[in-house]
Design a protein around this motif. Structure first.
Motif, mmCIF file in Angstrom:
data_model
loop_
_atom_site.group_PDB
_atom_site.id
_atom_site.type_symbol
_atom_site.label_atom_id
_atom_site.label_comp_id
_atom_site.label_asym_id
_atom_site.label_seq_id
_atom_site.Cartn_x
_atom_site.Cartn_y
_atom_site.Cartn_z
ATOM 1 N N GLU A 1 -9.893 10.342 -6.150
ATOM 2 C CA GLU A 1 -10.404 9.000 -5.836
ATOM 3 C C GLU A 1 -9.559 8.336 -4.749
ATOM 4 N N THR A 2 -10.239 7.773 -3.795
ATOM 5 C CA THR A 2 -9.555 7.141 -2.676
ATOM 6 C C THR A 2 -9.912 5.670 -2.563
ATOM 7 N N ALA A 3 -11.211 5.400 -2.548
ATOM 8 C CA ALA A 3 -11.686 4.046 -2.266
ATOM 9 C C ALA A 3 -11.102 2.973 -3.193
ATOM 10 N N PRO A 4 -11.146 3.164 -4.526
ATOM 11 C CA PRO A 4 -10.623 2.084 -5.369
ATOM 12 C C PRO A 4 -9.144 1.810 -5.120
ATOM 13 N N LEU A 5 -8.392 2.876 -4.815
ATOM 14 C CA LEU A 5 -6.959 2.681 -4.587
ATOM 15 C C LEU A 5 -6.698 1.963 -3.260
ATOM 16 N N ILE A 6 -7.533 2.236 -2.254
ATOM 17 C CA ILE A 6 -7.382 1.506 -0.989
ATOM 18 C C ILE A 6 -7.642 0.023 -1.236
ATOM 19 N N VAL A 7 -8.691 -0.272 -2.013
ATOM 20 C CA VAL A 7 -9.044 -1.670 -2.270
ATOM 21 C C VAL A 7 -7.939 -2.355 -3.081
ATOM 22 N N VAL A 8 -7.374 -1.624 -4.057
ATOM 23 C CA VAL A 8 -6.302 -2.205 -4.872
ATOM 24 C C VAL A 8 -5.040 -2.419 -4.028
ATOM 25 N N GLY A 9 -4.946 -1.735 -2.900
ATOM 26 C CA GLY A 9 -3.839 -2.018 -1.988
ATOM 27 C C GLY A 9 -2.814 -0.920 -1.874
ATOM 28 N N ALA A 10 -3.189 0.312 -2.238
ATOM 29 C CA ALA A 10 -2.286 1.425 -1.979
ATOM 30 C C ALA A 10 -2.117 1.514 -0.467
ATOM 31 N N LEU A 11 -0.910 1.819 -0.026
ATOM 32 C CA LEU A 11 -0.644 1.747 1.398
ATOM 33 C C LEU A 11 -0.794 3.107 2.047
ATOM 34 N N ALA A 12 -1.082 3.088 3.331
ATOM 35 C CA ALA A 12 -1.194 4.353 4.051
ATOM 36 C C ALA A 12 0.204 4.858 4.415
ATOM 37 N N TYR A 13 1.116 3.939 4.647
ATOM 38 C CA TYR A 13 2.457 4.333 5.064
ATOM 39 C C TYR A 13 3.480 3.831 4.061
ATOM 40 N N VAL A 14 4.068 4.750 3.299
ATOM 41 C CA VAL A 14 5.113 4.390 2.351
ATOM 42 C C VAL A 14 6.337 5.231 2.679
ATOM 43 N N PRO A 15 7.394 4.612 3.186
ATOM 44 C CA PRO A 15 8.527 5.399 3.665
ATOM 45 C C PRO A 15 9.427 5.956 2.560
ATOM 46 N N PHE A 16 9.320 5.452 1.331
ATOM 47 C CA PHE A 16 10.179 5.953 0.263
ATOM 48 C C PHE A 16 9.361 6.363 -0.938
ATOM 49 N N ALA A 17 9.814 7.388 -1.636
ATOM 50 C CA ALA A 17 9.127 7.804 -2.852
ATOM 51 C C ALA A 17 9.283 6.720 -3.915
ATOM 52 N N PRO A 18 8.218 6.413 -4.654
ATOM 53 C CA PRO A 18 8.308 5.367 -5.672
ATOM 54 C C PRO A 18 9.282 5.746 -6.794
ATOM 55 N N GLN A 19 9.981 4.741 -7.330
ATOM 56 C CA GLN A 19 10.949 4.970 -8.402
ATOM 57 C C GLN A 19 10.425 4.519 -9.756
ATOM 58 N N GLY A 20 9.491 3.579 -9.768
ATOM 59 C CA GLY A 20 9.001 3.054 -11.038
ATOM 60 C C GLY A 20 7.573 2.597 -10.918
ATOM 61 N N PRO A 21 6.962 2.226 -12.049
ATOM 62 C CA PRO A 21 5.531 1.898 -12.046
ATOM 63 C C PRO A 21 5.178 0.638 -11.262
ATOM 64 N N LEU A 22 6.169 -0.185 -10.908
ATOM 65 C CA LEU A 22 5.820 -1.408 -10.190
ATOM 66 C C LEU A 22 6.056 -1.280 -8.689
ATOM 67 N N ASP A 23 6.425 -0.062 -8.248
ATOM 68 C CA ASP A 23 6.633 0.149 -6.821
ATOM 69 C C ASP A 23 5.310 0.311 -6.080
ATOM 70 N N GLU A 24 5.384 0.030 -4.781
ATOM 71 C CA GLU A 24 4.223 0.303 -3.947
ATOM 72 C C GLU A 24 4.088 1.814 -3.786
#
Lengths: 291, 285
Positions: free
Chosen positions: B208-231
């Motif tokens: 799934e792509t579309a719902p995550l784009i709408v929720v605001g997942a970013l195209a460019y994330v320079p760091f791997a997420p560390q926890g559930p509240l990270d982008e």
């Protein structure tokens, strides 16, 4: 013991009620944002204007170009998926040997599990260049190529639902037709398909609903130019692709431009809701007939 | 040619048309996948998997994307599995034939047909804005969990329905309560089917792509997420981002990332099919 049983039942009921909350949430959120959108923009303009330019300085909020784009890609997808899906369903159900069926059916079902973003890639990188070789006027972004690819994607959807419908027709009908000296072809298209017609219609409606709501293929390969046209060779935009386009930008929360995605969303929701309910209605009537 | 001959001919013609059409569809799939492999296989390597995104295509990798996909997948499973199975048990075992049950049923059928991008709008308002989770992994996972809930519920119900009622009756006759019967007899017997359904639902969530784009997942994330509240970003969004760039090098990156995504999707579906076959052959009531 009694108390524990009751508590468990309540917890399980709460899980089921989440689904109701989801529906209520969707309707409430779309409605609230759309209502505040329609305080800024007249509903007449929304439904009749043929310009959709919410991000330009010269703003216009007519949903018709997005609807035209959605209708266009959907029609192309259905024109591909319905005949092919039906031929495959009839072939697999009436003609193919069990061993052939066992190999081909799961292979076809792979078509349905490929993520849509991958189909978007196919449309843009393979199908559009291929079509360009014999449609010279085709733009790099167009409605034709994502429509065709979307059709390919929903083929297994149509074929498996139609197959279910065909196989639920009582075998006595088939035998009676053979007994009259009919060929398989005559039996399939004059007896089985008409007898399964309600199930096939359900599959067609659900396929339309799928195509209307499909997002990534059109977001990648159709371009982002809302245009009130039914010409499949030029860039267009669908409702779903518009929502994605705005979500990627940085439109400030609460602005009219932000609210447009909810106005577009509620339009999309209403269409798919109607389609799904028609199919549900036909399905429940049809199941009664055979049980 | 008389009419019998012509109908025989039509019959024969359709046999070949049917076979040809079916095989053509499989061939198209083969061409698509062949093209992807041809474009992307050379780009694929340890560096590509471990590199952070970059504006230079040849240095750019999918590390943050697949870590994000793992996070989203894990959280979505944690949320949707208990909810979906719980709801499935309730609908199948409790409160049958009530108006509430038939209402829930229609509602679930409807939800299954709601376009995924609409779930994105729900997630954006409910989780990102109202519950103030921001563009986080948690908001994305909650959205996907709601999206796949109908699939899990339906498959749970089907697996429970396949358990013969003699098992239920035997358990009841021994004095077991309803929940004891469900927990000790019905769930173990139907677990294979439930698990199959959950894995299939999750394989859908992976793509799934579309719902995550709408929720605001970013195209460019320079760091791997560390926890559930990270982008976060996920593989399909990384692919979308690369596909929509004009430079050819990014297209090759997209093809390589698609290979990874397809391997994940096909592996999950393969496991589900394997489980289904195993479970079906084991359970000969």
């Amino acid at each position: 013991m009694k108390v524990k049983e009751k508590i468990i039942e309540k917890i399980l009921a709460a899980c089921a009620l989440i689904t109701v909350l989801t529906t209520v949430g969707i309707i409430l959120i779309l409605t609230i944002e759309a209502v505040s959108f329609f305080q800024e923009v007249s509903i007449i303009e929304f439904l009749t204007s043929t310009e959709w330019t919410p991000l330009f300085t010269q703003k216009s909020y007519g949903i018709l170009p997005l609807l035209a784009g959605t209708a266009l890609t959907t029609m192309i997808a259905i024109a591909v998926a319905l005949p092919i899906g039906l031929i495959i369903a009839v072939y697999l159900n009436e003609y193919a040997r069990e061993s052939v069926r066992k190999v081909l059916k799961p292979l076809l079902e792979i078509l349905a599990v490929v993520p849509t973003v991958v189909y978007g890639f196919f449309a843009l990188m393979i199908v559009t260049p291929f079509l360009k070789t014999f449609i010279p006027g085709l733009s790099g972004f167009n409605a034709l190529s994502p429509g065709i690819v979307m059709g390919i994607m929903i083929i297994p959807f149509v074929s498996s639902l139609s197959e279910d419908a065909l196989s639920s027709v009582p075998d006595s009908l088939r035998q009676a037709s053979f007994g009259m000296g009919s060929t398989k072809f005559q039996t399939a298209f004059r007896v089985m398909v008409p007898a399964a017609s309600s199930g096939i219609i359900v599959s067609a409606i659900l396929a339309i609903s799928r195509a209307v709501g499909e997002t990534m293929i059109v977001a990648i390969a159709a371009g982002h130019q809302p245009r009130f046209t039914l010409d499949p060779t030029v860039p267009i935009e669908t409702i779903t692709a518009y929502i994605v386009q705005i979500s990627m930008g940085d439109v400030p929360h609460g602005s009219t431009a932000y609210q447009t995605i909810f106005a577009a969303g509620i339009t999309l929701f209403v269409f798919t809701f109607i389609l799904n309910n028609i199919s549900y209605w036909i399905k429940s009537r049809y199941q009664q007939k055979y049980e | 040619m008389n009419s019998t001959e012509s109908s025989r001919l039509k019959d024969k013609a359709f046999r070949y048309i049917g076979m040809g059409t079916t095989i053509a569809c499989v061939l198209i799939l083969a061409i698509f996948i062949g093209f992807i492999l041809y474009q992307g296989i050379n780009r694929l390597g340890w560096d590509f998997l471990m590199a952070l995104p970059s504006r230079f295509a040849d240095q750019s990798g999918i590390y943050t994307a697949w870590i994000g996909t793992l996070w989203v997948l894990g959280l979505t499973t944690l949320i949707s599995f208990p909810l979906g199975v719980g709801a499935g048990i309730y609908l199948e075992e409790y409160g049958k034939d009530t108006w509430l049950n038939s209402f829930l049923e229609i509602n679930i059928a409807n939800l299954a047909g709601v376009p995924s991008v609409i779930y994105g709008l729900l997630g954006l308002e409910a989780f990102v804005r109202i519950m103030k989770m921001g563009n986080s992994i948690l908001a994305g996972s909650l959205t996907l969990a709601l999206l796949i809930l109908p699939i899990i519920i339906v498959s749970t119900r089907e697996s429970i329905r396949a358990v013969p009622s003699s098992i239920r009756d035997a358990s009841n006759a021994l004095g077991a309560t309803k929940w004891q019967t469900i927990w000790n007899q019905i769930l173990p017997a139907s677990f294979g089917g439930i698990l199959t359904g959950v894995i299939l639902a999750l394989s859908r969530a992976v793509g799934e792509t579309a719902p995550l784009i709408v929720v605001g997942a970013l195209a460019y994330v320079p760091f791997a997420p560390q926890g559930p509240l990270d982008e976060f970003t996920v593989l399909p969004i990384q692919i979308f981002n690369w596909v929509t760039r004009p430079q050819h090098e990014f297209v090759i990156n997209a093809a390589a990332a698609i290979i990874v995504l397809l391997v994940i999707t096909f592996a999950m579906n393969g496991i589900a099919v394997y489980l289904r076959n195993r479970w079906q052959s084991k359970m000969n009531w």
